[in-house]
Design an enzyme around this catalytic site. Structure first.
Site, PDB file in Angstrom:
ATOM      1  CD  GLN A 207      -7.163   2.544   2.063  1.00  0.00           C
ATOM      2  OE1 GLN A 207      -6.765   3.636   2.454  1.00  0.00           O
ATOM      3  NE2 GLN A 207      -6.987   2.125   0.813  1.00  0.00           N
ATOM      4  CG  ASP A 252      -0.466  -3.556  -2.853  1.00  0.00           C
ATOM      5  OD1 ASP A 252      -1.618  -3.962  -3.058  1.00  0.00           O
ATOM      6  OD2 ASP A 252      -0.180  -2.728  -1.974  1.00  0.00           O
ATOM      7  CG  ASN A 262       2.436  -1.360   0.799  1.00  0.00           C
ATOM      8  OD1 ASN A 262       1.566  -2.184   0.529  1.00  0.00           O
ATOM      9  ND2 ASN A 262       2.462  -0.739   1.967  1.00  0.00           N
TER      10      ASN A 262
END
Length: 360
Positions: A207, A252, A262
């Site tokens: 990502q 998160d 996270n």
């Protein structure tokens, strides 16, 4: 010429409700391929979330879109049947990925507004057709306003983060901050600040290499890509890359004791940053009021086979059969400098006061 603050990166508009389906930009193959996955109901949206078609903030926008689509689909049902279908759709969406709390927040908001609308309709003596119409209208409005509220709060979060960093700072980031990153860059530009970015590639879906680096480049920000294993070396004094001024990631989830959940790999970077005196700023709109400690947050473990592959191609030896893939890790509060919310930056141990000060 479009100013940098007016740029809309491709990933800022990656979930749409159109033509009776939810269309989700497939981030697993972007930017090499611009492909949209179509979901005809909430369960298919949930499967797209589970399959990593969209990540980070994406599941929130997808959940809202799935609920909006469901509301449109129940328009011909009686109010009780319509409400039950909304409940079932919400259950599918909120359970798609256990650690990412965004879908749960979307479901709670929309179903709360649906219940309020139904109660008001019944109190007014509305017949079944009007009660269902009120439910549909409330659900659609709640989903659309919820998505906009998330963007607005992300902008406030971006403003708070930009205030912590000097113009020209070199920032190390990990994984994909999505809307937080986009609004942080916009807020920084409005404040007259530009940054130099270092992004990890973020195995196994890359990502960072594909989403973060691409979006920063769209904004005209300078970004240097490194592998995940280079993070500590980049943070160390004397690195030929140049000094890192801050580690900045999304979170998160954040528990009320200041623990940061996270993307896996964040913990290692945070420990290295702490060892080398580099501040770590974790971004989240609000801590999780239901999680007193990190033990109250489920850390998702994905199919280990995903570690054996990269972008659909097996990269491990055919002789290797065992792997391990926790999708997230937990960074204890002692390695976090500030948790930045839409109501300001908190010392980790005080992040629970976000609610004591009257937030939603």
């Amino acid at each position: 010429m479009t100013s940098s603050t007016e740029i809309t990166p491709a990933l800022d508009d990656s979930v749409r409700v159109a033509g009776g389906v939810v269309r989700i930009l497939d981030r697993r193959v972007f930017p090499e391929t611009v492909s949209w996955v179509e979901a005809g109901d909430a369960e298919q949206v949930a499967e797209a979330i589970r399959a990593m078609v969209t990540q980070s903030s994406g599941p929130l926008f997808a959940a809202y879109a799935g609920l909006e689509l469901t509301a449109l689909q129940v328009a011909g049902l009686g109010p009780e049947a319509a409400r039950e279908r909304m409940r079932v759709a919400g259950l599918a969406l909120e359970s798609a990925r256990p650690t990412n709390g965004h879908p749960r927040e979307a479901v709670h908001r929309v179903l709360g507004d649906v219940d309020a609308a139904l109660a008001a309709a019944r109190a007014s003596g509305a017949d079944d057709a009007r009660a269902t119409a009120a439910l549909v209208e409330a659900a659609v409005e709640s989903a659309r306003s919820g998505a906009q509220s998330y963007r607005d709060r992300s902008r406030r979060l971006g403003v708070e983060t930009a205030a912590l960093l000097p113009d020209g700072a070199r920032i190390l980031t990990h994984c994909w901050m999505d809307t937080y990153l986009i609004e942080f860059v916009r807020a920084s530009r409005e404040a007259g600040k530009r940054f130099d970015w270092v992004a990890t590639e973020t195995r196994p879906y890359l990502q960072g290499a594909r989403l973060t680096a691409h979006t920063l480049a769209e904004f005209g920000e300078h970004v240097t890509l490194i592998t995940d294993g280079m993070g500590a070396a980049a943070l160390a004094p004397g690195s030929t890359l140049g000094p890192i001024d801050a580690l900045v990631t999304a979170a998160d989830r954040v528990s009320l004791d200041g623990s940061v959940v996270n993307k896996v790999g964040t913990l290692g970077l945070a420990v290295a940053a702490s060892a080398f005196g580099v501040p770590f700023y974790a971004l989240v709109q609000a801590p999780d009021a239901q999680a007193l400690t990190a033990a109250d947050i489920v850390v998702e473990e994905r199919d280990p086979a995903e570690v054996l592959h990269t972008l659909g191609r097996r990269t491990a030896s055919a002789l290797v059969t065992d792997a391990w893939y926790p999708a997230f890790d937990v960074t204890p509060a002692r390695f976090v400098s500030r948790i930045v919310t839409d109501r300001g930056a908190f010392e980790p141990g005080r992040v629970g006061s976000y609610y004591a000060e009257g937030a939603r």
